[in-house]
Design a protein around this motif. Structure first.
Motif, PDB file in Angstrom:
ATOM      1  N   ALA A   1      17.276  12.868  46.577  1.00 19.66           N
ATOM      2  CA  ALA A   1      16.310  12.994  45.481  1.00 19.66           C
ATOM      3  C   ALA A   1      16.976  13.585  44.244  1.00 19.66           C
ATOM      4  O   ALA A   1      17.827  14.478  44.337  1.00 19.66           O
ATOM      5  N   HIS A   2      16.583  13.090  43.081  1.00 15.45           N
ATOM      6  CA  HIS A   2      17.079  13.637  41.810  1.00 15.45           C
ATOM      7  C   HIS A   2      16.678  15.112  41.729  1.00 15.45           C
ATOM      8  O   HIS A   2      15.543  15.473  42.062  1.00 15.45           O
ATOM      9  N   PRO A   3      17.569  15.990  41.284  1.00 10.77           N
ATOM     10  CA  PRO A   3      17.226  17.418  41.212  1.00 10.77           C
ATOM     11  C   PRO A   3      15.957  17.698  40.413  1.00 10.77           C
ATOM     12  O   PRO A   3      15.179  18.591  40.765  1.00 10.77           O
ATOM     13  N   ASP A   4      15.750  16.942  39.330  1.00  9.06           N
ATOM     14  CA  ASP A   4      14.566  17.171  38.499  1.00  9.06           C
ATOM     15  C   ASP A   4      13.279  16.735  39.180  1.00  9.06           C
ATOM     16  O   ASP A   4      12.187  17.069  38.711  1.00  9.06           O
ATOM     17  N   ARG A   5      13.407  16.002  40.260  1.00  9.24           N
ATOM     18  CA  ARG A   5      12.207  15.558  40.988  1.00  9.24           C
ATOM     19  C   ARG A   5      11.591  16.708  41.792  1.00  9.24           C
ATOM     20  O   ARG A   5      10.411  16.633  42.162  1.00  9.24           O
TER      21      ARG A   5
ATOM     22  N   ASP B   1      10.817  10.994  35.981  1.00  4.96           N
ATOM     23  CA  ASP B   1      11.075   9.884  35.070  1.00  4.96           C
ATOM     24  C   ASP B   1       9.828   9.455  34.302  1.00  4.96           C
ATOM     25  O   ASP B   1       9.805   8.407  33.666  1.00  4.96           O
ATOM     26  N   ALA B   2       8.774  10.283  34.358  1.00  2.00           N
ATOM     27  CA  ALA B   2       7.543   9.975  33.627  1.00  2.00           C
ATOM     28  C   ALA B   2       7.723  10.226  32.135  1.00  2.00           C
ATOM     29  O   ALA B   2       8.525  11.066  31.713  1.00  2.00           O
ATOM     30  N   ALA B   3       6.967   9.471  31.334  1.00  2.00           N
ATOM     31  CA  ALA B   3       7.047   9.645  29.884  1.00  2.00           C
ATOM     32  C   ALA B   3       6.549  11.018  29.460  1.00  2.00           C
ATOM     33  O   ALA B   3       7.040  11.607  28.491  1.00  2.00           O
TER      34      ALA B   3
ATOM     35  N   THR C   1       6.467   5.097  33.724  1.00  2.00           N
ATOM     36  CA  THR C   1       7.814   5.538  34.025  1.00  2.00           C
ATOM     37  C   THR C   1       8.824   4.538  33.484  1.00  2.00           C
ATOM     38  O   THR C   1       8.486   3.406  33.139  1.00  2.00           O
ATOM     39  N   SER C   2      10.073   4.984  33.449  1.00  2.00           N
ATOM     40  CA  SER C   2      11.137   4.086  33.029  1.00  2.00           C
ATOM     41  C   SER C   2      12.356   4.325  33.905  1.00  2.00           C
ATOM     42  O   SER C   2      12.656   5.469  34.273  1.00  2.00           O
TER      43      SER C   2
END
Length: 306
Positions: free
Chosen positions: A41-45, A69-71, A190-191
């Protein structure tokens, strides 16, 4: 009997799968999957899977984290499920409460959760201050006994490949996936912009079946795709079907998905599942053409954290 809520441990993988398969039989779940998701998992998640344990038995699970990854920042998520044979013991309330506390400490300002569309589940969410928003359907196709549409002739300039053909350079596939994801209906826009994260968490995911993922190329360019996820046993799931904007309206996604389904059946998979936003009419129509039938519905809920 006391229900204990704690963080997931590697030794919980089999119990996690047992709960998820009982509560969500229309999703592909494997022991390798949850361990992989946690490790990659991405750390920021801020991903933190939780389990509810009773007398040494895992009876509930929750996927908890931040949509990094949300706007809009601060969008958390909780997807909690209790084994159907262990309902009524308080595990659901305890695991959601623990998840909300964790997300609040992680800076979340809102929490989104998918809730199965049944009276008890919806009432559970309402009592905890969640309000419903959009809904989505799970669909099932009997690959063993159903009749798939015949394979179509390829239009001029179109060829079908597999994701395995992009093993040396997956970036063209990533770019197509990112463009399709950007146009999907969602409460949390998301992007996909982090190629390395996509490689780590999506391309190399243990359920990703590159040999059964079909890619339609037009004059050598990736135009459409249908991602296959499998459990290595009998279950096949569509992990995403999409078309790049410049190629839409030509039936290329249908072409790719039909190819993938035919090859999945030939490989011995007996049950195919997919999920669609209830408002995604074009994709629902495509899946109806394949013979999919709605087998369950979820309703997205949200709660603001004060």
């Amino acid at each position: 009997m006391t229900v204990i809520i704690r963080s997931f441990r590697p030794a919980d993988a089999e119990g996690w799968v047992r709960v998820r398969r009982a509560a969500l039989p229309f999703m592909v779940t494997t022991p390798e999957q949850i361990a992989f998701d946690l490790a990659n998992a991405h750390p920021d998640r801020r991903f933190r899977p939780l389990v509810a344990e009773l007398n040494g038995e895992v009876i509930g699970t929750a996927q908890v984290g931040i949509a990094h990854d949300a706007a809009e920042p601060g969008q958390g998520f909780i997807n909690a499920y209790v084994h159907p044979e262990r309902l009524g013991l308080g595990a659901g309330s305890l695991i959601v409460r623990a998840a909300e506390t964790y997300l609040a400490d992680a800076g979340a300002t809102a929490v989104y959760s998918w809730v199965l569309d049944g009276p008890a589940n919806l009432a559970f969410a309402e009592r905890r201050g969640y309000r419903p928003s959009r809904s989505a359907h799970f669909l099932h196709l009997d690959l063993a006994n159903g009749a798939l549409p015949p394979l179509q002739d390829l239009p001029p300039g179109v060829e079908l490949r597999t994701a395995a053909d992009f093993a040396d350079d997956p970036r063209p596939f990533f770019e197509a996936d990112a463009e399709a994801v950007a146009d999907e209906p969602s409460d949390i826009p998301t992007s996909l912009s982090d190629y390395e994260d996509w490689l780590r968490s999506t391309w190399r995911h243990p359920t990703a079946d590159h040999a059964l993922t079909s890619v339609a190329l037009v004059d050598g360019e990736v135009a459409a795709f249908s991602i296959a996820q499998t459990d290595g046993l009998t279950r096949y799931s569509s992990g995403g079907t999409g078309t790049r904007r410049a190629y839409r309206g030509r039936g290329l996604a249908k072409l790719a998905k039909n190819d993938s389904l035919h090859r999945a059946r030939a490989a011995g998979y007996t049950d195919a599942y997919t999920g669609n936003d209830a408002g995604n009419g074009p994709m629902l129509a495509i899946n109806k053409w394949f013979g999919y039938e709605i087998c369950a519905t979820e309703v997205r809920h949200v709660r603001e954290l004060g």
